[in-house]
Design a protein around this motif. Structure first.
Motif, PDB file in Angstrom:
ATOM      1  N   ILE A  36      37.344  31.640  26.173  1.00 49.87           N
ATOM      2  CA  ILE A  36      37.460  32.977  26.760  1.00 49.87           C
ATOM      3  C   ILE A  36      38.955  33.317  26.836  1.00 49.87           C
ATOM      4  O   ILE A  36      39.734  32.612  27.474  1.00 49.87           O
ATOM      5  N   SER A  37      39.304  34.387  26.148  1.00 51.72           N
ATOM      6  CA  SER A  37      40.719  34.745  26.007  1.00 51.72           C
ATOM      7  C   SER A  37      41.246  35.459  27.256  1.00 51.72           C
ATOM      8  O   SER A  37      40.490  36.127  27.958  1.00 51.72           O
ATOM      9  N   HIS A  38      42.537  35.298  27.466  1.00 47.88           N
ATOM     10  CA  HIS A  38      43.270  35.919  28.590  1.00 47.88           C
ATOM     11  C   HIS A  38      42.358  36.143  29.803  1.00 47.88           C
ATOM     12  O   HIS A  38      42.124  37.272  30.219  1.00 47.88           O
ATOM     13  N   PHE A  39      41.899  35.041  30.340  1.00 49.73           N
ATOM     14  CA  PHE A  39      40.993  35.029  31.499  1.00 49.73           C
ATOM     15  C   PHE A  39      41.708  35.671  32.684  1.00 49.73           C
ATOM     16  O   PHE A  39      42.796  35.250  33.066  1.00 49.73           O
ATOM     17  N   VAL A  66      35.959  31.123  38.061  1.00 55.41           N
ATOM     18  CA  VAL A  66      36.334  29.778  37.608  1.00 55.41           C
ATOM     19  C   VAL A  66      35.166  28.799  37.788  1.00 55.41           C
ATOM     20  O   VAL A  66      34.847  28.041  36.857  1.00 55.41           O
ATOM     21  N   PRO A  67      34.461  28.838  38.944  1.00 52.50           N
ATOM     22  CA  PRO A  67      33.286  27.952  39.073  1.00 52.50           C
ATOM     23  C   PRO A  67      32.199  28.225  38.018  1.00 52.50           C
ATOM     24  O   PRO A  67      31.452  27.317  37.657  1.00 52.50           O
ATOM     25  N   MET A  68      32.113  29.468  37.518  1.00 51.48           N
ATOM     26  CA  MET A  68      31.131  29.748  36.450  1.00 51.48           C
ATOM     27  C   MET A  68      31.465  28.939  35.198  1.00 51.48           C
ATOM     28  O   MET A  68      30.571  28.449  34.499  1.00 51.48           O
ATOM     29  N   LYS A 107      45.183  26.505  37.843  1.00 45.19           N
ATOM     30  CA  LYS A 107      44.850  25.152  38.320  1.00 45.19           C
ATOM     31  C   LYS A 107      43.646  24.564  37.588  1.00 45.19           C
ATOM     32  O   LYS A 107      43.428  23.360  37.615  1.00 45.19           O
ATOM     33  N   TYR A 108      42.863  25.409  36.946  1.00 43.17           N
ATOM     34  CA  TYR A 108      41.679  24.919  36.249  1.00 43.17           C
ATOM     35  C   TYR A 108      42.119  24.093  35.030  1.00 43.17           C
ATOM     36  O   TYR A 108      42.857  24.571  34.178  1.00 43.17           O
TER      37      TYR A 108
END
Ligand SMILES: [Zn+2]
Length: 557
Positions: free
Chosen positions: A271-274, A289-291, A426-427
């Motif tokens: 997934i680009s430029h989240f 982020v949890p998804m 942080k992910y």
């Protein structure tokens, strides 16, 4: 002692008077053989072990090898474009020695999300990337690429850039080639034509398939079409990268769509430029982020990337509803001239602005407007006032429509929160990417990310804010992207790997490019080596252009 009674090793004893001529023959044959083989030995680049010398020896640096492991003191020897030896004990005579005392030695950075198309020849030194530590770019993102990948990669090699380039095949260009900018589903015949283009692109060396689902005509596409095309890329072990359908209010639906495509096409997803756009969505990285984490647990190989800035950048026409932008620019202009359509567009834009909790289009700043470059660097609010219009959002919306009708412009949109950027950073499966092209120095007011993405991560988020460690940042810039995009001999400092190397000062590395003064190269990258060729020395680009095209896993050569 008879021969029979001699120990085994004496049975072949040769008297000294017979030995001498034999030695002479042996000696002569060795030299004759060496003479005959000399050209092959001298030119053979496969076995550097034949010759202890190397091209470049980097000494006394702190090695951050790209694995995420802690730094260690050591030397790196480079020969024939590859890392020949690495370690504390490595010390071989070299044509060139670099003293890296006090500096970090890391693999060259891989920028997984770039848009080089059309700008490759504007600065083949790719100075903005090289001075930011980038040695490899992956282009063809957001659904926008060249259609003929074979030709494109040949073009890259003929141009001789300072960086390596790999490319994706972009859905928007594939669709436009087959069906124009039509706002409808593909017919079975069109579907087959699109599949054939993707199939050939993958065999020609694309590293995967990209979509840009906010752009025309990608936005008119439903999920099954993308799944079908992603399956073709998956057949050749490519990846699926996506600029999702939404990065704001409907971001969770958009993430679910990307994950559905990964699940159904059995393809790794990037997934680009989240991000989370619009103030009303700030903080929702707690949700998004949890998804991603949950999808990985399910077995979907999904990763993400980001640029470390709170502003985005794209075409200003993204402010206009998609359905208005179908077809040719003439038909778009004809539509926008109708009072009814115009009112609909303005109402839509004002509603979106209200959702953002803003009273003016101050958050949208023109980056480059070819028709009138005096607008570059000014917000829509400012431009509207310069044009002598009323200081209202409605007049500002009219100004946007006018710019779109006169050729359109690229723009910088200030709309993200620092907290979301840090949370996403942080992910552990998040990479860094500039979402930029080769910059022409002093042209327009582009987003600073094209100059400073990596330096900014290392300066602002590693050194100042301690969001992630240096080793972790380097891993995300090197081995993680190499693994995801299957650049199997890059992204690590390890023997036999391509010698793409950056040597930087962790205390001085800094992005210099800003929104107000974007044209400024990052500092702190003292040396950059691309394919074993010294490209930056003492912070200066030497003009070396040792980059080349990188081919994806489906290449049929
Ligand atoms: Zn994009």
């Amino acid at each position: 002692m008879s021969i029979a009674h001699r120990p085994f090793y004496f049975r072949f004893f040769i008297p000294i008077d017979k030995l001498f001529p034999l030695l002479l023959i042996n000696w002569a044959m060795k030299w004759a053989l060496l003479f005959l083989l000399f050209p092959f030995v001298a030119l053979g680049q496969n076995d550097p072990g034949d010759n202890p010398d190397c091209d470049i020896l980097i000494k006394n640096g702190k090695i951050v090898d790209g694995t995420g492991n802690n730094w260690y003191y050591g030397n790196v020897a480079v020969k024939y474009g590859k890392i020949f030896k690495i370690g504390r004990d490595v010390n071989v005579p070299a044509k060139k020695t670099i003293d890296a005392s006090g500096l970090i030695i890391a693999p060259g950075f891989i920028d997984v999300h770039t848009h080089l198309e059309g700008d490759e020849a504007k600065d083949p030194n790719a100075t903005n990337f090289i001075m930011d530590g980038v040695t490899t770019c992956i282009t063809g993102n957001c659904g926008s690429s060249n259609i003929d990948i074979e030709k494109y990669l040949q073009f890259i090699d003929s141009l001789k850039l300072s960086i390596n380039v790999a490319t994706l095949i972009g859905h928007n260009d594939v669709r436009e080639k087959v069906m124009g900018r039509a706002d409808r589903d593909a017919t079975p015949r069109e579907m087959q034509q699109m599949k054939d283009i993707v199939d050939k692109a993958m065999r020609d060396g694309a590293v995967g398939f990209s979509t840009g689902l906010i752009y025309i005509p990608g936005t008119y596409t439903k999920t099954p079409e993308i799944v079908a095309l992603a399956k073709v890329a998956a057949k050749y072990n490519g990846v699926y990268t996506t600029h999702m359908r939404n990065e704001g209010d409907s971001v969770t639906e958009a993430i679910n769509e990307a994950l559905t495509i990964g699940r159904e096409a059995k393809i790794p997803v990037e997934i680009s430029h989240f991000k989370l756009s619009g103030q009303q969505n700030w903080g929702r990285s707690k949700e998004t982020v949890p998804m991603i984490e949950a999808a990985r647990k399910e077995g979907i190989e999904v990763t993400i990337d980001q640029y470390p800035y709170t502003a985005s950048s794209t075409t200003i026409s993204t402010l206009i509803p998609d359905e208005i932008l179908a077809g040719t620019s003439d038909s778009v202009n004809a539509r926008l001239q109708k009072p009814g359509v115009r009112k609909y567009v303005i109402d839509y834009m004002l509603q979106k602005l209200k959702k953002r909790k803003l009273k003016h289009f101050s958050y949208a700043v023109v980056a480059y407007y070819e028709t009138d470059t005096s607008y570059d660097g000014k917000s829509i609010e400012q431009i509207n006032l310069i044009r002598g219009k009323k200081h209202t959002a409605k007049d500002e919306a009219e100004t946007v429509i006018d710019i779109v009708m006169h050729g359109g412009a690229s723009a910088v949109f200030h709309g993200m929160s620092e907290d979301d950027i840090k949370r996403i950073m942080k992910y552990p499966f998040n990479m860094f990417a500039s979402d930029a092209s080769i910059r022409q120095f002093n042209v327009g007011f582009p987003h600073p990310r094209g100059y400073g993405t990596n330096a900014r991560v290392l300066a602002e988020y590693v050194r100042q804010a301690h969001v992630i460690s240096l080793e972790e940042a380097v891993r995300r810039m090197t081995s993680l992207p190499a693994q995801k995009f299957q650049l199997h001999d890059r992204g690590l400092l390890a023997e036999g790997y391509a010698a793409d190397i950056v040597i930087f000062d962790e205390n001085k590395v800094q992005d210099v490019s800003t929104y107000d003064h974007p044209h400024a190269y990052s500092v702190g990258f003292n040396y950059v080596i691309v394919n074993g060729v010294l490209t930056v020395e003492n912070g200066k680009h030497l003009g070396a252009r040792a980059g080349h095209a990188l081919y994806g896993p489906g290449v049929s050569k």
